[in-house]
Write an enzyme that holds these catalytic residues in place. Structure first.
Site, PDB file in Angstrom:
ATOM      1  N   THR A 352       0.731  -0.947   0.102  1.00 47.00           N
ATOM      2  CA  THR A 352      -0.062  -0.111   0.151  1.00 47.00           C
ATOM      3  C   THR A 352       0.813   1.177   0.116  1.00 47.00           C
ATOM      4  O   THR A 352       1.977   1.285   0.063  1.00 47.00           O
ATOM      5  CB  THR A 352      -0.836   0.052   1.298  1.00 47.00           C
ATOM      6  OG1 THR A 352      -0.117   0.547   2.598  1.00 47.00           O
ATOM      7  CG2 THR A 352      -1.777  -1.221   1.808  1.00 47.00           C
ATOM      8  N   ASP A 353       0.385   2.535  -0.188  1.00 50.46           N
ATOM      9  CA  ASP A 353       0.960   3.588  -0.001  1.00 50.46           C
ATOM     10  C   ASP A 353       0.654   4.052   1.215  1.00 50.46           C
ATOM     11  O   ASP A 353      -0.051   3.321   2.204  1.00 50.46           O
ATOM     12  CB  ASP A 353       0.502   4.853  -0.994  1.00 50.46           C
ATOM     13  CG  ASP A 353       1.584   5.843  -1.339  1.00 50.46           C
ATOM     14  OD1 ASP A 353       2.485   6.181  -0.468  1.00 50.46           O
ATOM     15  OD2 ASP A 353       1.684   6.290  -2.394  1.00 50.46           O
ATOM     16  N   TRP A 354       1.174   5.226   1.729  1.00 49.91           N
ATOM     17  CA  TRP A 354       1.199   5.730   3.140  1.00 49.91           C
ATOM     18  C   TRP A 354      -0.319   5.604   3.720  1.00 49.91           C
ATOM     19  O   TRP A 354      -1.200   6.600   3.437  1.00 49.91           O
ATOM     20  CB  TRP A 354       1.727   7.174   3.215  1.00 49.91           C
ATOM     21  CG  TRP A 354       2.246   7.753   4.532  1.00 49.91           C
ATOM     22  CD1 TRP A 354       1.315   8.552   5.340  1.00 49.91           C
ATOM     23  CD2 TRP A 354       3.487   7.459   5.064  1.00 49.91           C
ATOM     24  NE1 TRP A 354       2.049   8.704   6.180  1.00 49.91           N
ATOM     25  CE2 TRP A 354       3.433   8.098   6.164  1.00 49.91           C
ATOM     26  CE3 TRP A 354       4.784   6.930   4.831  1.00 49.91           C
ATOM     27  CZ2 TRP A 354       4.234   8.569   7.127  1.00 49.91           C
ATOM     28  CZ3 TRP A 354       5.850   7.100   5.587  1.00 49.91           C
ATOM     29  CH2 TRP A 354       5.629   7.912   7.022  1.00 49.91           C
TER      30      TRP A 354
END
Length: 827
Positions: A352-354
């Protein structure tokens, strides 16, 4: 009695398989794997042996994991014997820990990114109790500090992990090893796209690993493979531009060098393609928002760059933080499993991203709570959660397994991929950083490459009456003014030293600003700069006008401060009013004015470009950009960059070069005949089209020839054109070959780049350039399911000012499966 370990239980389902209960566990695991191999359970898609690892592991398929009720099984993971043995020994909690990634802020003393130091009291429980397998980020600090931090982190992790599993550390080295002090900072990707020279992408990847692999940086969150079709998007400059072939070629070159470099052995580094998929074309231009993209357009324009990187061996993928057609990509099984894994063949780790699982609840509101969001993301195909502040992900995944909503086989799938990545990188054998090669950091040869890349990335858009170059022998007084005149930060943009850049005073003093570089380039002239605004932000127009009248020429260094992601959102691309006033004040002097556009996206400068003698687009040329610009202005360097995007002229109209005919409907003679205004439309005074760029020399394209005017499915068309440098000095010319499919069942682009090649030509030199057209590769296009459509009909080939027409005659509207679709175009 059946073994309690779920991985062994899964293996025992193989027909005819038996394990002796009296044998030790480790022996039974090995025997399990050997018997499974003999019974033909090995994957036919084995991962290549890791370079630098003593023994190449045999690949084993972990049984496919079932999803939610009624869902088809996820594709099996391909893992080595070593990983399968580890999984057989691991508890559920330990597997979930491998799927968890936390920020350095939760394990350092201060809780801020730039504090690259370790608080062991914070780290130990995260390893011992939550078994966290990955950490990420920091900011630019000296290499020795990184080594100290990484060594302590890994030493504690290996000690506290029951099975001594090493940490994999991720970092945002976006254009060089940008989070290490003193390194070579290259131009951003948008500039590399302007070079049309993939060797610069390779050089940037090489510099990145040479200056960071020894420091414990195992996982580089690059390259960005998104397509730069929306100039409003604040991450536009992180793309290679708007063309899928350029993005595919540059991205594949970067990935191959980053992951296969031999100079950093025994270490290896994993790349990360970003951000799968469709992230770069949000409807409103703002970051992490909804994109409206049809399946067919996704296949034709957005898939090729990611496919090329996968074909080059890309090991990890970061997911689009936004939505496509209202569906968050982080919860789209159709995209993360059906497209990414089944169709495109990706076998690595999807991260995932942040904080994006939490965003499903807090921002996108497609899940009622974090636990449900966690289920939706893992069920869709997420392997690792960049949480990155909390361990609630660990608790929720465990509960979901205990409740039967997620199977342990599904957890094995993701944990196995993460562990396989660690094995492939050689982290079990070489987990610790080293200090004996730190002399590589700051290598002058690498920094010189950043200058060379910047030189080829700058695009000359206008040069009225050949005002450029400004020969040093003819210039006695030169004024350089504007927000970027004496700024190092503006040359480098975001992701430099820190996420949003740093205050001006914290940049290396050795980096030449444009003003400093011009002073060096014009040693016998008086090069002057002055503030263009006072402390209150009011333009100092009278002093600028007076200084411009004294000068022989004025260089106007326009631009914007560093930004990235949501902090760079804008609602207007128009050059800010105070900078427009600055330009007009200088133009009023009557002296030649050179506009230098510095920034991460193209500012609309229509209102001031007309009265400027020359316009240079510099983008974000990095730490070598000041020198490169000064050398182009003086004539020491001949510009060779070409626009990797279509330069917008109006704030309300953004259209890439590969639009379809329908987008020009007001120009069609059968629409509104007798009603529309057929007067002259606005014509820009500078170059704006994709692939355009001026030089200090001239080139002639002649004698375009085709080997045949008709081609069938088994044939080829060999196209040749002669390119001649007709000027008086050497230059580099990017030769761009475009094809137009004149009729298609799905509306076709007015033209699409299919091949490019850059060559240096001496004055008077001619060279024959060749493009071999392969119908299946260059004449087909995908439908909404990704199946290649190859249709009979006429095509027009264009290169320079030459064009030729030919016909394809094959099976009418033949359709081929796209399971092995490669990036469109030649590489």
């Amino acid at each position: 009695m059946a073994p309690s370990n779920p991985t062994l239980r899964a293996l025992m389902r193989v027909p005819g398989f038996r394990v002796s209960n009296s044998a030790p566990c480790s022996v039974r695991v090995v025997r399990t794997l050997l018997v499974a191999a003999a019974l033909g359970c090995w994957s036919s898609c084995q991962r290549p042996a890791s370079t630098g690892v003593a023994t190449a592991p045999t690949a084993l398929s972990i049984p496919a994991a079932t999803g939610a009720a009624g869902r088809a099984a996820l594709p099996p993971a391909v893992v080595s014997e070593r990983v399968a043995a580890l999984l057989a020994q691991m508890t559920l909690e330990e597997k979930i820990g491998q799927m968890t990634q936390l920020a350095n802020t939760v394990i350092n003393p201060s809780g801020v990114q730039r504090d690259v130091a370790l608080d062991s009291a914070k780290l130990v429980p995260l390893i011992r109790d939550f078994h966290v397998g990955s950490f990420l980020n920091g900011e630019a600090v000296p290499a020795a500090q990184w080594v100290k931090y990484s060594a302590a982190l890994q030493r504690i992790a290996m000690r506290e992990s029951r099975l001594h599993i090493p940490i994999i550390y991720g970092i945002d080295h976006m254009h060089g090893a940008s989070y290490v002090a003193g390194t070579a900072i290259f131009p951003h990707n948008i500039n590399l796209g302007a070079t049309f020279n993939p060797d610069f992408a390779r050089q940037m990847a090489r510099a990145t690993v040479l200056e960071s692999a020894d420091l414990g940086h195992h996982w580089v969150f690059a390259p960005v493979l998104d397509l730069g079709v929306n100039a409003y998007w604040p991450r536009f400059y992180e793309t290679y531009g708007e063309d899928p072939l350029v993005a595919a070629t540059m991205g594949a070159a970067f990935v191959h060098e980053l992951q296969e470099n031999k100079e950093i052995l025994p270490y290896k580094v994993a790349g990360c393609g970003k951000h799968f998929i469709g992230y770069s074309d949000p409807r409103n231009g703002w970051d992490r928002t909804n994109a409206m993209i049809s399946d067919q357009r996704l296949e034709e324009f957005f898939r090729p760059s990611f496919q090329a990187a996968i074909d080059a061996g890309l090991q990890t993928m970061m997911i689009n933080s936004g939505e496509i057609n209202g569906e968050p990509v982080h919860t789209s099984r159709r995209i993360l499993t059906d497209l990414l894994r089944t169709k495109m063949g990706f076998k690595g780790v999807a991260v995932t991203d942040w904080e994006d699982i939490i965003r499903l609840v807090r921002i996108q509101k497609t899940a009622p709570n974090e636990k449900e969001a966690t289920f939706m993301a893992i069920d869709a195909g997420v392997d690792m959660a960049m949480t990155p502040y909390t361990t609630t992900f660990c608790r929720y995944v465990k509960e979901l397994v205990q409740e039967g909503r997620l199977s342990e086989e599904r957890i094995n799938l993701s944990a196995g991929r993460v562990l396989q990545l660690k094995v492939d990188l050689g982290l079990f054998e070489n987990p610790m950083p080293r200090t004996d090669r730190l002399s590589r950091v700051g290598d002058p040869a690498l920094k010189q490459q950043t200058v060379e890349a910047a030189r080829e990335s700058i695009v000359l858009l206008k040069n009225e009456a050949n005002v450029l170059p400004l020969a040093p022998g003819k210039v006695r007084r030169l004024l350089v003014v504007g927000p970027s005149a004496d700024s190092r930060a503006n040359l480098a943009g975001g992701w430099t030293l820190a996420w949003q850049g740093r205050p001006e005073a914290e940049y290396p003093k050795e980096v030449l600003t444009l003003y400093a570089a011009l002073r060096r380039e014009y040693p016998n002239a008086q090069v002057e700069t002055l503030p263009y605004r006072d402390a209150a932000g009011k333009p100092l127009l009278s002093s600028i006008s007076a200084a411009a009248r004294r000068a022989d020429a004025v260089v106007l260094a326009l631009g914007e401060r560093p930004y990235t992601e949501g902090l760079g959102n804008t609602s207007d691309l128009t050059l800010p009013e105070d900078q427009q006033q600055l330009v007009r004040a200088a133009q009023a002097s009557g002296k030649p004015t050179v506009l230098v556009v510095i920034g991460g996206r193209p500012s609309i400068i229509r209102s001031v470009a007309e009265k400027s003698a020359a316009v240079l687009w510099a983008g974000l040329p990095g730490f070598g950009g000041g020198q490169a610009l000064a050398e182009i202005i003086s004539g020491k360097v001949n510009p060779s960059g070409k626009l990797p995007f279509t330069y917008p002229q109006f704030a309300g109209h953004i259209s890439p070069y590969h639009h379809d005919n329908n987008e020009n409907s007001l120009e069609l003679s059968d629409f509104g005949a007798g009603f529309e205004n057929r007067g002259p439309k606005y014509k820009s005074t500078m170059l704006t089209d994709f692939g355009q760029g001026l030089s200090y020399t001239t080139y002639r394209y002649a004698t375009l020839q085709l080997s045949d005017s008709v081609v069938n499915n088994n044939g080829r068309v060999r196209a040749t054109v002669r390119v001649t440098n007709t000027g008086t000095r050497a230059g580099k010319e990017a030769v761009l070959w475009f094809l137009t499919d004149e009729v298609g069942r799905i509306t076709r682009p007015v033209r699409l780049l299919k091949h490019f090649e850059k060559r240096e030509l001496q004055a008077g030199e001619s060279r024959e350039m060749v493009f071999e057209i392969n119908p299946a590769q260059h004449l087909s296009y995908p439908n909404a399911e990704g199946q290649a459509q190859l249709e009979d009909g006429y095509f027009t080939l264009r290169v320079g000012d030459q064009s030729a027409r030919f016909r394809y005659v094959g099976a009418t509207a033949s359709t081929a499966p796209a399971s092995g679709q490669s990036a469109a175009g030649s590489r």
